[in-house]
Design an enzyme around this catalytic site. Structure first.
Site, short mmCIF file in Angstrom:
data_model
loop_
_atom_site.label_atom_id
_atom_site.label_comp_id
_atom_site.label_asym_id
_atom_site.label_seq_id
_atom_site.Cartn_x
_atom_site.Cartn_y
_atom_site.Cartn_z
N CYS A 2 12.51 -23.17 28.47
CA CYS A 2 12.51 -24.26 29.40
C CYS A 2 13.83 -24.57 29.91
CB CYS A 2 11.62 -25.43 28.60
SG CYS A 2 10.06 -25.12 28.04
N ARG A 28 14.56 -20.46 34.22
CA ARG A 28 14.21 -20.68 32.96
C ARG A 28 12.92 -21.10 32.75
NH1 ARG A 28 18.41 -21.30 29.31
NH2 ARG A 28 17.03 -22.23 27.65
N TRP A 75 8.35 -23.79 30.71
CA TRP A 75 7.96 -22.44 30.54
C TRP A 75 6.87 -22.34 29.51
CZ3 TRP A 75 8.20 -17.90 27.76
CH2 TRP A 75 7.91 -16.82 27.98
N ASN A 101 13.09 -27.94 24.40
CA ASN A 101 12.86 -26.39 24.66
C ASN A 101 13.13 -25.72 23.27
OD1 ASN A 101 13.38 -23.87 25.74
ND2 ASN A 101 15.56 -24.11 25.72
N GLY A 102 11.98 -24.65 23.08
CA GLY A 102 12.05 -24.29 21.79
C GLY A 102 10.64 -24.13 21.03
N GLU A 479 11.70 5.33 26.49
CA GLU A 479 12.00 4.07 27.28
C GLU A 479 13.55 4.21 27.96
OE1 GLU A 479 10.81 1.60 28.31
OE2 GLU A 479 12.43 -0.02 28.51
N LYS A 483 14.55 3.69 31.90
CA LYS A 483 15.62 2.77 32.32
C LYS A 483 16.65 3.50 33.06
CE LYS A 483 14.33 -0.17 31.74
NZ LYS A 483 12.96 -0.53 30.74
N GLU A 486 14.97 4.39 36.62
CA GLU A 486 14.53 3.30 37.43
C GLU A 486 15.69 2.73 37.84
OE1 GLU A 486 11.66 0.47 35.78
OE2 GLU A 486 12.85 0.24 33.80
N HIS A 502 8.52 23.85 24.30
CA HIS A 502 7.54 24.35 24.88
C HIS A 502 7.39 24.04 26.51
CE1 HIS A 502 5.41 25.00 21.07
NE2 HIS A 502 5.76 23.81 20.74
N LYS A 602 8.76 -6.40 39.52
CA LYS A 602 8.79 -6.85 38.18
C LYS A 602 7.24 -6.96 37.66
CE LYS A 602 10.37 -8.76 34.52
NZ LYS A 602 10.97 -7.66 33.75
C1 G6P Z 1 6.43 -2.84 36.20
C2 G6P Z 1 7.82 -3.28 35.74
C3 G6P Z 1 8.03 -2.61 34.38
C4 G6P Z 1 6.73 -3.05 33.38
C5 G6P Z 1 5.32 -2.61 34.01
C6 G6P Z 1 4.30 -3.35 33.25
O1 G6P Z 1 6.35 -1.43 36.57
O2 G6P Z 1 8.73 -2.85 36.55
O3 G6P Z 1 9.31 -3.37 33.87
O4 G6P Z 1 7.28 -2.49 32.15
O5 G6P Z 1 5.18 -3.08 35.26
O6 G6P Z 1 4.41 -4.61 33.36
P1 G6P Z 1 3.61 -5.63 32.27
O7 G6P Z 1 3.99 -6.97 32.65
O8 G6P Z 1 2.38 -5.16 32.35
O9 G6P Z 1 4.33 -5.56 31.00
#
Ligand code: G6P
Length: 607
Positions: A2, A28, A75, A101-102, A479, A483, A486, A502, A602
């Site tokens: 927050c 935040r 938040w 906050n916390g 993963e 990264k 993307e 394979h 996002k």
């Molecule tokens: C989008 C974002 C990713 C995320 C995915 C799933 O593709 O760019 O970073 O992992 O959605 O999102 P979620 O909110 O369900 O984890």
């Protein structure tokens, strides 16, 4: 996470400054907002759920009277984003107001104690107990600052707090333990905030509170004391040289880099989950005949890792499934005995919500792990856990991924204990290792930042990367590759190392960089064979392995050495970190914006 802003001015009204300060902290938190100001000894509080601009204008909060006050942008962590749960929280008589906050870990027991003493609670937050604790202490006829100090000593967990009271109307009392709080001083007054940008328009002379410290602010300055015994701490002001834009990112050029570096803190947050929710999810998972782990994108990689955790620790088969495939792949077999654990940072991903609809229609038990209180996932799941990572602004998930793993590992451990699949000692040992992970990540970050940059320089011209790992490390490889793909748009592949022969091996030719993720553990010996296969075809080997692993180091062209003693099941958390940095620096090296990769969002709320 927050945002907090407060100030005591020599003259003039504080409320427009609170509004402006909170706007700068909106990153935040943004689900509710509230102000408390004091004029002529009278405390006034206004608050509601909603975006800052809307709420402030609707309630005319920027014209609240008084030269001192505090404000909060929320938040949610405990209690949905609703008016009653918005901060500030007040005591029974409305004489004092608290923002926080916390997460207060022992709030349930404190709340029970206070309820028994007749206190009247209005919200479902952990924060409200602080107001009532102080009120209770004040009954002992002590000064406000003494009452706040005594109350703080009873809190377990993380906090940055600010308190105002009409019993001592010229002061703001604040304190910090693991949640940031900074004090600023100008000729016009004294301020406190979660973060420097909030006060940068008024002053660049600041002092950072440290863990376990308490401060009293008045119009002329501040005094810092230790919470533990009230000893006065002498600490002078420092001058901040950041621009406003830099300050929002705490001096980092991008949110992504800030979020990568925040991981020790976010992981500590994810170790502070409410045990009763962990227990509830564990009990429901334990009852399932079929367990599905459903997610998209990065969260799906967390589910793959979780399937190894559940199997290795708790001897449970859990099927990871991509949300958009779930209905076709497993939908017809879902029934009343199925448990569907959905992992979604946002809690709003369309495909994940569709999968949930389907599972609920077929009477499956839907559980959630998410970072967003009040999201659709929290409303439709039978039970859920908030992963406590704090808001993530960079489009590419980093700190939310490692926090998801932290939550899932805790669930796996609880399941293992509940089912008697680990001995007391094994369970305690794993728990010990789990608690060390934030420190390991901290060490990794400080040790490898510059080294990873030099690797990026060396490999920045490459047109293809391959990522390989065995066992749970295949999720790390997937993963890390996501990264890279993307953020820097470099074609790349990721596979479980054993599967590479394979098909993927056909792409290997002289000079292709292959990144191996190879922690110590049960899969370590098998990975050597895969490295040899790749080397034989001319691949350049970059390994992320345990420090001193001479065999792997001997086979590699470049090595990222990780601290010793990390449990293999937990290794994806620290091992992904240097690879996040690699993708970040490569994107920057290519002149791309890592916070806003092209074509990506996002949160994907469309089919
Ligand atoms: C989008 C974002 C990713 C995320 C995915 C799933 O593709 O760019 O970073 O992992 O959605 O999102 P979620 O909110 O369900 O984890």
């Amino acid at each position: 996470m927050c945002g907090i802003f407060g100030g005591v001015l020599k003259t003039g009204e504080i409320s427009p400054l609170i509004y402006d300060g909170l706007k700068r902290l909106e990153y935040r938190g943004y689900d509710s907002v509230g102000f408390a100001t004091i004029q002529d000894g009278a405390l006034q509080v206004k608050k509601d759920a909603g975006r800052i601009d809307d709420v402030v204008q609707r309630l005319k909060m920027d014209s609240m009277p008084g030269s001192m006050g505090i404000g909060h942008t929320r938040w949610a962590t405990h209690g949905a984003p609703e008016m009653v749960n918005a901060h500030p929280h007040t005591d029974c008589d409305g004489n004092l107001a608290v923002i926080h906050n916390g997460v207060i870990e022992n709030f349930m027991e404190l709340k029970e104690e206070l309820l028994n003493k007749g206190h009247n609670f209005k919200s479902r937050t952990d924060t409200e107990i602080i107001a009532h604790l102080i009120e209770e202490e004040l009954k002992g006829d002590i000064a406000l600052d003494e009452a706040v100090l005594k109350s703080l000593r009873r809190l377990e967990g993380s906090y940055a707090i600010a308190v105002v009271s009409n019993s001592d109307p010229g002061k703001i009392l604040c304190a910090r333990n693991e949640s940031p709080l900074v004090i600023g001083v100008s000729e016009k007054g004294t301020y406190c905030a979660s973060d420097v940008p909030a006060m940068l328009p008024y002053t660049n002379k600041v002092v950072y509170l440290r863990n376990g410290e308490f401060a009293t602010l008045d119009q002329d300055g501040y005094e810092i004391k230790l919470v533990s015994d009230g000893t006065v701490v002498e600490r002078g002001l420092e001058e901040v040289t950041w621009s406003l834009e830099m300050a929002e990112k705490q001096g980092y050029p991008h949110f992504m880099l800030k979020e990568i570096n925040e991981q020790p803190t976010s992981l500590r947050g994810s170790l502070r989950l409410q045990p009763q929710y962990l227990d509830l999810l564990t009990t429901l998972l334990d009852r399932g005949r079929d367990i599905f782990l459903i997610a998209a994108g990065t969260s799906y990689h967390a589910c793959i890792a979780a399937s190894y955790m559940f199997s290795r620790l708790a001897r449970i088969t859990a099927f990871p499934a991509i949300s958009s495939e779930f209905i076709e792949q497993y939908g017809s077999s879902v029934g009343v005995d199925s448990v569907i654990l959905c992992v979604s940072q946002s809690g709003e991903t369309y495909d994940t919500l569709k999968a949930i609809d389907h599972a609920r229609m077929r009477a499956g038990t839907v559980l959630g792990v998410t970072n967003s209180v009040g999201s659709t996932l929290t409303r439709v799941a039978r039970a859920y856990i908030i992963q406590q990572s704090g808001p993530e602004i960079g489009v590419a998930a980093t700190k939310t991924f490692t926090s998801q793993l932290m939550v899932l590992a805790q669930l796996a451990l609880r399941l293992a204990r509940m089912r008697g699949k680990v001995s007391q000692d094994e369970g305690d040992d794993f728990r010990e290792k789990l608690l060390q992970v934030p420190d390991v990540v901290e060490e990794t970050l400080s040790r490898h930042r510059d080294y990873v940059k030099s690797l990026v320089e060396k490999y920045s011209g490459e047109r293809l990367f391959v990522f390989l790992g065995r066992g749970i490390s295949s999720s790390t490889a997937l993963e890390a590759r996501l990264k890279l793909l993307e953020l820097s748009y470099v074609p790349s592949l990721a596979y479980p190392a054993g599967e590479s022969k394979h098909g993927p091996i056909s792409i290997i030719e002289e000079g292709v960089p292959v990144i191996f993720v190879c922690p110590r553990g049960e899969t370590r010996k098998d990975i050597v064979g895969s490295i040899m296969e790749m080397k034989a075809r001319g691949a350049v080997i970059i390994s992320v392995c345990e420090e001193g692993d001479r065999e792997i180091i001997g086979l590699s062209d470049d090595v990222i050495e990780m601290p010793k003693g990390i449990h293999e099941i937990l290794s994806p958390i620290p091992y992904v970190v240097p690879l996040q940095l690699f993708s970040y620096y490569l994107a920057v090296r290519k002149g791309l914006d890592p916070d806003k990769p092209r074509n990506l969002a996002k949160s994907v709320t469309v089919p």
